[in-house]
Write a protein that holds these residues in place. Structure first.
Motif, PDB file in Angstrom:
ATOM      1  N   ASP A   1       0.839  -1.198   0.000  1.00  0.00           N
ATOM      2  CA  ASP A   1       0.000   0.000   0.000  1.00  0.00           C
ATOM      3  C   ASP A   1       0.879   1.256   0.000  1.00  0.00           C
ATOM      4  N   ASP A   2       0.260   2.413  -0.190  1.00  0.00           N
ATOM      5  CA  ASP A   2       1.009   3.663  -0.301  1.00  0.00           C
ATOM      6  C   ASP A   2       1.783   4.004   0.965  1.00  0.00           C
ATOM      7  N   THR A   3       1.226   3.690   2.128  1.00  0.00           N
ATOM      8  CA  THR A   3       1.932   3.976   3.378  1.00  0.00           C
ATOM      9  C   THR A   3       3.221   3.183   3.459  1.00  0.00           C
ATOM     10  N   ALA A   4       3.160   1.893   3.129  1.00  0.00           N
ATOM     11  CA  ALA A   4       4.369   1.053   3.150  1.00  0.00           C
ATOM     12  C   ALA A   4       5.370   1.515   2.097  1.00  0.00           C
ATOM     13  N   ARG A   5       4.869   1.866   0.905  1.00  0.00           N
ATOM     14  CA  ARG A   5       5.756   2.339  -0.160  1.00  0.00           C
ATOM     15  C   ARG A   5       6.510   3.591   0.277  1.00  0.00           C
ATOM     16  N   LEU A   6       5.804   4.526   0.882  1.00  0.00           N
ATOM     17  CA  LEU A   6       6.442   5.760   1.333  1.00  0.00           C
ATOM     18  C   LEU A   6       7.436   5.503   2.464  1.00  0.00           C
ATOM     19  N   ASP A   7       7.118   4.557   3.338  1.00  0.00           N
ATOM     20  CA  ASP A   7       8.036   4.199   4.422  1.00  0.00           C
ATOM     21  C   ASP A   7       9.315   3.580   3.865  1.00  0.00           C
TER      22      ASP A   7
ATOM     23  N   LYS B   1       3.885  -1.662 -12.024  1.00  0.00           N
ATOM     24  CA  LYS B   1       4.078  -2.628 -13.116  1.00  0.00           C
ATOM     25  C   LYS B   1       3.350  -3.898 -12.708  1.00  0.00           C
ATOM     26  N   GLY B   2       2.170  -4.113 -13.289  1.00  0.00           N
ATOM     27  CA  GLY B   2       1.344  -5.235 -12.857  1.00  0.00           C
ATOM     28  C   GLY B   2       0.931  -5.001 -11.415  1.00  0.00           C
ATOM     29  N   HIS B   3       1.276  -5.939 -10.532  1.00  0.00           N
ATOM     30  CA  HIS B   3       0.974  -5.792  -9.106  1.00  0.00           C
ATOM     31  C   HIS B   3       2.118  -5.155  -8.336  1.00  0.00           C
ATOM     32  N   ASP B   4       3.254  -4.964  -8.999  1.00  0.00           N
ATOM     33  CA  ASP B   4       4.439  -4.422  -8.331  1.00  0.00           C
ATOM     34  C   ASP B   4       4.437  -2.908  -8.258  1.00  0.00           C
ATOM     35  N   GLN B   5       4.807  -2.402  -7.098  1.00  0.00           N
ATOM     36  CA  GLN B   5       5.179  -0.993  -6.958  1.00  0.00           C
ATOM     37  C   GLN B   5       6.680  -0.963  -7.194  1.00  0.00           C
ATOM     38  N   VAL B   6       7.141  -0.082  -8.057  1.00  0.00           N
ATOM     39  CA  VAL B   6       8.555  -0.002  -8.389  1.00  0.00           C
ATOM     40  C   VAL B   6       9.053   1.411  -8.070  1.00  0.00           C
ATOM     41  N   LEU B   7      10.057   1.491  -7.188  1.00  0.00           N
ATOM     42  CA  LEU B   7      10.704   2.769  -6.893  1.00  0.00           C
ATOM     43  C   LEU B   7      11.876   2.903  -7.852  1.00  0.00           C
TER      44      LEU B   7
END
Length: 192
Positions: free
Chosen positions: A122-128, A149-155
């Motif tokens: 989720d966005d909270t985990a991504r930002l952390d 990308k699909g189900h992946d959040q990519v930084l």
């Protein structure tokens, strides 16, 4: 002197279409913030043209972004100037710029692009995770944005040395609770 000879008297005089290709997968808003807007400001200051569009697209080498340009001159020197400014903004290795309808391109780029694939978070985990990565990278890399990308959040990060970025992120990947399946990949090796 060179810039003076390429300078526009007004933005409407820019009439030579060109395109810059950067092999880094970013969302359109992130690409505009990281590359298009700063380049546009530099071009306006120098009076050499303007950025007219930004879009993600697939190329021969995979995913990337395309910056549409309208330039004051059709001389190759203006392409070299654009390339130099994009390199200053950490354009990745494998980038190029050329006039529309021409096969000749100026190749440039010195930064390497790294993607940290987080999986479905989720966005909270991504930002952390992002905050931990920025702290860990310190001067080894720069955050450019994120994509899904699909189900992946990519930084997406760029830096002068891919291996230094990987080493800097190892502890975050190994210890952060949101990274049980996270992995890094050189984005120029990623098919998009």
């Amino acid at each position: 002197m060179l810039i003076k000879s390429l300078r526009l008297k007004s933005p409407s005089q820019a009439r030579h279409a060109a395109e810059a290709w950067l092999p880094i997968a970013l969302s359109t808003p992130d690409a505009e913030a990281a590359f298009a807007a700063p380049l546009g400001r530099r071009m306006a200051t120098l009076g050499i043209g303007q950025v007219t569009g930004t879009k993600p697209r697939a190329g021969d080498a995979g995913a990337g972004i395309s910056l549409d340009l309208m330039l004051a001159s059709n001389h190759e020197r203006i392409l070299t100037t654009i390339a130099r400014h994009l390199e200053d903004l950490d354009a990745p290795v494998g980038s190029s710029v050329g006039f529309a309808g021409s096969t000749g391109r100026v190749n440039f780029g010195r930064a390497e692009a790294l993607g940290l694939f987080l999986g479905s978070v989720d966005d909270t985990a991504r930002l952390d995770v992002l905050e931990a990565c920025v702290d860990a990278l310190d001067a080894a890399g720069r955050y450019h944005g994120s994509i899904r990308k699909g189900h992946d959040q990519v930084l997406v990060f760029t830096g002068d040395n891919f291996n230094a970025m990987v080493n800097a992120l190892r502890f975050v990947i190994a210890s952060h609770p949101a990274c049980p399946e996270a992995f890094t990949r050189r984005l120029s090796d990623w098919p998009g």
